[in-house]
Design a protein around this motif. Structure first.
Motif, mmCIF file in Angstrom:
data_model
loop_
_atom_site.group_PDB
_atom_site.id
_atom_site.type_symbol
_atom_site.label_atom_id
_atom_site.label_comp_id
_atom_site.label_asym_id
_atom_site.label_seq_id
_atom_site.Cartn_x
_atom_site.Cartn_y
_atom_site.Cartn_z
ATOM 1 N N VAL A 146 -6.790 2.630 5.399
ATOM 2 C CA VAL A 146 -6.175 3.935 5.638
ATOM 3 C C VAL A 146 -6.744 4.494 6.932
ATOM 4 O O VAL A 146 -7.964 4.543 7.120
ATOM 5 C CB VAL A 146 -6.454 4.897 4.467
ATOM 6 C CG1 VAL A 146 -5.930 6.288 4.768
ATOM 7 C CG2 VAL A 146 -5.834 4.350 3.182
ATOM 8 N N PRO A 180 0.808 -1.226 0.000
ATOM 9 C CA PRO A 180 0.000 0.000 0.000
ATOM 10 C C PRO A 180 0.838 1.270 0.000
ATOM 11 O O PRO A 180 0.341 2.335 -0.379
ATOM 12 C CB PRO A 180 -0.820 -0.121 1.286
ATOM 13 C CG PRO A 180 -0.051 -1.057 2.154
ATOM 14 C CD PRO A 180 0.625 -2.016 1.229
ATOM 15 N N LYS A 181 2.111 1.174 0.389
ATOM 16 C CA LYS A 181 2.960 2.370 0.395
ATOM 17 C C LYS A 181 3.192 2.900 -1.008
ATOM 18 O O LYS A 181 3.412 4.095 -1.204
ATOM 19 C CB LYS A 181 4.293 2.056 1.086
ATOM 20 C CG LYS A 181 4.146 1.794 2.580
ATOM 21 C CD LYS A 181 5.497 1.541 3.229
ATOM 22 C CE LYS A 181 5.338 1.285 4.731
ATOM 23 N NZ LYS A 181 6.638 0.993 5.388
ATOM 24 N N GLN A 229 -6.598 8.260 -1.321
ATOM 25 C CA GLN A 229 -6.059 6.928 -1.035
ATOM 26 C C GLN A 229 -7.090 6.078 -0.312
ATOM 27 O O GLN A 229 -7.249 4.882 -0.610
ATOM 28 C CB GLN A 229 -4.794 7.030 -0.196
ATOM 29 C CG GLN A 229 -4.141 5.657 0.049
ATOM 30 C CD GLN A 229 -2.986 5.718 1.031
ATOM 31 O OE1 GLN A 229 -2.603 6.782 1.491
ATOM 32 N NE2 GLN A 229 -2.449 4.555 1.361
ATOM 33 N N GLU A 247 0.169 5.003 -1.871
ATOM 34 C CA GLU A 247 0.270 6.238 -1.091
ATOM 35 C C GLU A 247 1.293 7.185 -1.702
ATOM 36 O O GLU A 247 1.043 8.389 -1.843
ATOM 37 C CB GLU A 247 0.650 5.914 0.347
ATOM 38 C CG GLU A 247 0.824 7.138 1.228
ATOM 39 C CD GLU A 247 1.267 6.776 2.635
ATOM 40 O OE1 GLU A 247 1.378 7.700 3.466
ATOM 41 O OE2 GLU A 247 1.517 5.588 2.904
ATOM 42 N N GLN A 248 2.438 6.659 -2.105
ATOM 43 C CA GLN A 248 3.497 7.502 -2.650
ATOM 44 C C GLN A 248 3.072 8.154 -3.957
ATOM 45 O O GLN A 248 3.285 9.355 -4.160
ATOM 46 C CB GLN A 248 4.765 6.677 -2.870
ATOM 47 C CG GLN A 248 5.948 7.504 -3.357
ATOM 48 C CD GLN A 248 7.212 6.676 -3.491
ATOM 49 O OE1 GLN A 248 7.196 5.461 -3.338
ATOM 50 N NE2 GLN A 248 8.313 7.331 -3.779
ATOM 51 N N ALA A 279 -4.733 13.930 -0.373
ATOM 52 C CA ALA A 279 -4.097 12.668 -0.769
ATOM 53 C C ALA A 279 -4.613 11.505 0.068
ATOM 54 O O ALA A 279 -4.838 10.404 -0.451
ATOM 55 C CB ALA A 279 -2.582 12.791 -0.645
ATOM 56 N N ALA A 280 -4.818 11.733 1.370
ATOM 57 C CA ALA A 280 -5.317 10.666 2.241
ATOM 58 C C ALA A 280 -6.757 10.302 1.890
ATOM 59 O O ALA A 280 -7.138 9.119 1.925
ATOM 60 C CB ALA A 280 -5.220 11.090 3.703
ATOM 61 N N ARG A 332 0.456 10.886 -3.256
ATOM 62 C CA ARG A 332 1.053 12.063 -2.616
ATOM 63 C C ARG A 332 1.904 12.859 -3.602
ATOM 64 O O ARG A 332 1.949 14.093 -3.543
ATOM 65 C CB ARG A 332 1.888 11.643 -1.404
ATOM 66 C CG ARG A 332 1.047 11.193 -0.222
ATOM 67 C CD ARG A 332 1.864 10.994 1.029
ATOM 68 N NE ARG A 332 1.044 10.568 2.141
ATOM 69 C CZ ARG A 332 0.323 11.386 2.905
ATOM 70 N NH1 ARG A 332 0.345 12.690 2.657
ATOM 71 N NH2 ARG A 332 -0.403 10.909 3.894
ATOM 72 N N ALA A 350 -8.549 2.401 -1.607
ATOM 73 C CA ALA A 350 -7.893 1.294 -0.891
ATOM 74 C C ALA A 350 -8.715 0.021 -0.988
ATOM 75 O O ALA A 350 -9.388 -0.395 -0.036
ATOM 76 C CB ALA A 350 -7.660 1.682 0.569
#
Length: 395
Positions: free
Chosen positions: A196, A106-107, A184, A110-111, A180-181, A114, A188
């Motif tokens: 998240v 999941p990173k 995401q 996220e990257q 961004a959150a 972002r 997800a």
């Protein structure tokens, strides 16, 4: 203040984009044709969809597309985003433990998000029009829809925080949620990515999952409610000449009858899994049914063989003008709408949520189907942006 939030009884336009993983590329293909049609109709070769639509919202991958469009990006930039996003997000890395870990890291998701959206919040992002995203709050079992409307109930925090039993309890204002959150969280997907966590109350995070596990993977019905119900802060007017809702799909095929259905004995788990995985399709069909039943459409979508399109079945005056554009990844449907449809053997790969190698083909299918389905006459002159609004948008 964005023109979308200015007090006015003028006609309003909403764009809703379905979830569907990497098949968001198909939705971008359809949106690219929509962009071309509106540019030609309005005589504005530089028009982007945020110049036309007052509210752009989406679920899951649709939230990624919607955020880009609401920030003023064109569809060409979003096509490039999916070409970059796919190999990074869906690349196989270290082995992951089935049922214990999500399929992909999941990173990475996220990257990428972002990098695209930065550290902006719902309030500080450089919006060109109104935006909405749908997610599932898992710990409370509730559907959440975030918007950038400054008149929404929780924009500045909970109005009841001060009277709560714990006076130190402070609800995080919607305006302070990181964009961004939010995107995401909406994207997800269970089993593919991890949940998240975002602070809802100071020191007390909420847990969010893909909006596709709500009834609103096709978010068009929820966006219609958001536009009209005063509680959400928009409070626009209903009517066939007052509200247009354009819904873009991601090619989800109709669920296929499983092999075990033909046998008298089978594991109960297969029945349960089939029922659960078909719920997203069922919910989308419900949204289409309700929007066509309660509205009017210049090109109604066939719902099923029993009710057809529900054209002429309105229980009262239409509440909106509704348009549905999609390219279901089904051999018969594509053969009917494309001169050179993809081979039947390719369809299972196209329908997957995580096959990034199919992005160019998905975009091309969306664009080609859009050339057949998306016509200038669908967009009545009454919904054309006022000249002064167009000038402000291009300034």
């Amino acid at each position: 203040m964005l023109r979308a939030f200015e007090p006015s009884d003028r006609p309003r336009r909403v764009l809703a984009i379905d979830g569907g993983g990497i098949r968001g590329a198909l939705a971008v293909g359809l949106a690219s044709r929509l962009e071309v049609v509106l540019r030609a109709k309005l005589g504005r070769p530089d028009l982007v969809l945020s110049d036309y639509f007052d509210l752009i919202g989406g679920t899951s991958t649709g939230a990624i597309v919607a955020a880009g469009l609401a920030l003023g990006r064109d569809t060409a930039s979003l096509r490039e985003l999916y070409l970059r996003l796919g190999p990074r997000v869906f690349r196989r890395g270290m082995p992951r433990i089935p049922l214990i870990q999500p399929r992909f890291d999941p990173k990475r998701l996220e990257q990428v998000i972002r990098e695209e959206l930065g550290s902006a919040t719902l309030e500080t992002a450089a919006w060109k029009t109104a935006f909405a995203a749908v997610a599932k709050r898992v710990d409370t079992g509730s559907t959440w829809i975030w918007t950038n409307c400054p008149r929404s109930k929780y924009w500045a925090g909970s109005p009841t925080s001060a009277t709560h039993a714990d006076p130190s309890r402070r609800t995080i204002p919607n305006k302070d949620y990181p964009l961004a959150a939010i995107v995401q969280a909406s994207a997800a997907a269970p089993f593919y990515f991890d949940m998240v966590r975002m602070e809802v109350v100071e020191g007390d995070p909420g847990v969010f999952f893909d909006g596709a596990v709500t009834p609103h993977n096709n978010p068009s019905l929820l966006l219609a409610q958001t536009a009209l119900a005063p509680a959400y802060g928009f409070a626009w007017s209903a009517g066939a000449d007052k509200l247009m809702i354009v819904s873009i799909g991601t090619g989800a095929p109709r669920p296929v009858r499983p092999a075990w259905a033909r046998t008298p004995r089978h594991l109960a788990v297969w029945t349960a899994l089939h029922a659960l995985t078909s719920m997203s399709y069922d919910s989308s069909q419900l949204a289409i049914s309700m929007l066509q039943w309660l509205g009017t459409s210049p090109q109604p979508w066939t719902i099923n063989r029993e009710v057809g399109t529900l054209a002429g079945a309105n229980p009262g005056p239409p509440l909106w003008t509704y348009l549905r554009y999609d390219a279901p990844l089904e051999a018969a449907w594509l053969a009917q709408h494309l001169d050179d449809p993809p081979a039947a053997a390719q369809l299972p790969r196209l329908a997957r949520l995580d096959d990034d190698t199919q992005v160019p083909a998905l975009f091309a299918i969306g664009r080609r189907v859009g050339e057949r389905l998306i016509l200038p006459e669908h967009f009545a002159d009454i919904f054309d942006p006022a000249p002064q609004a167009a000038a402000l948008a291009s300034a």
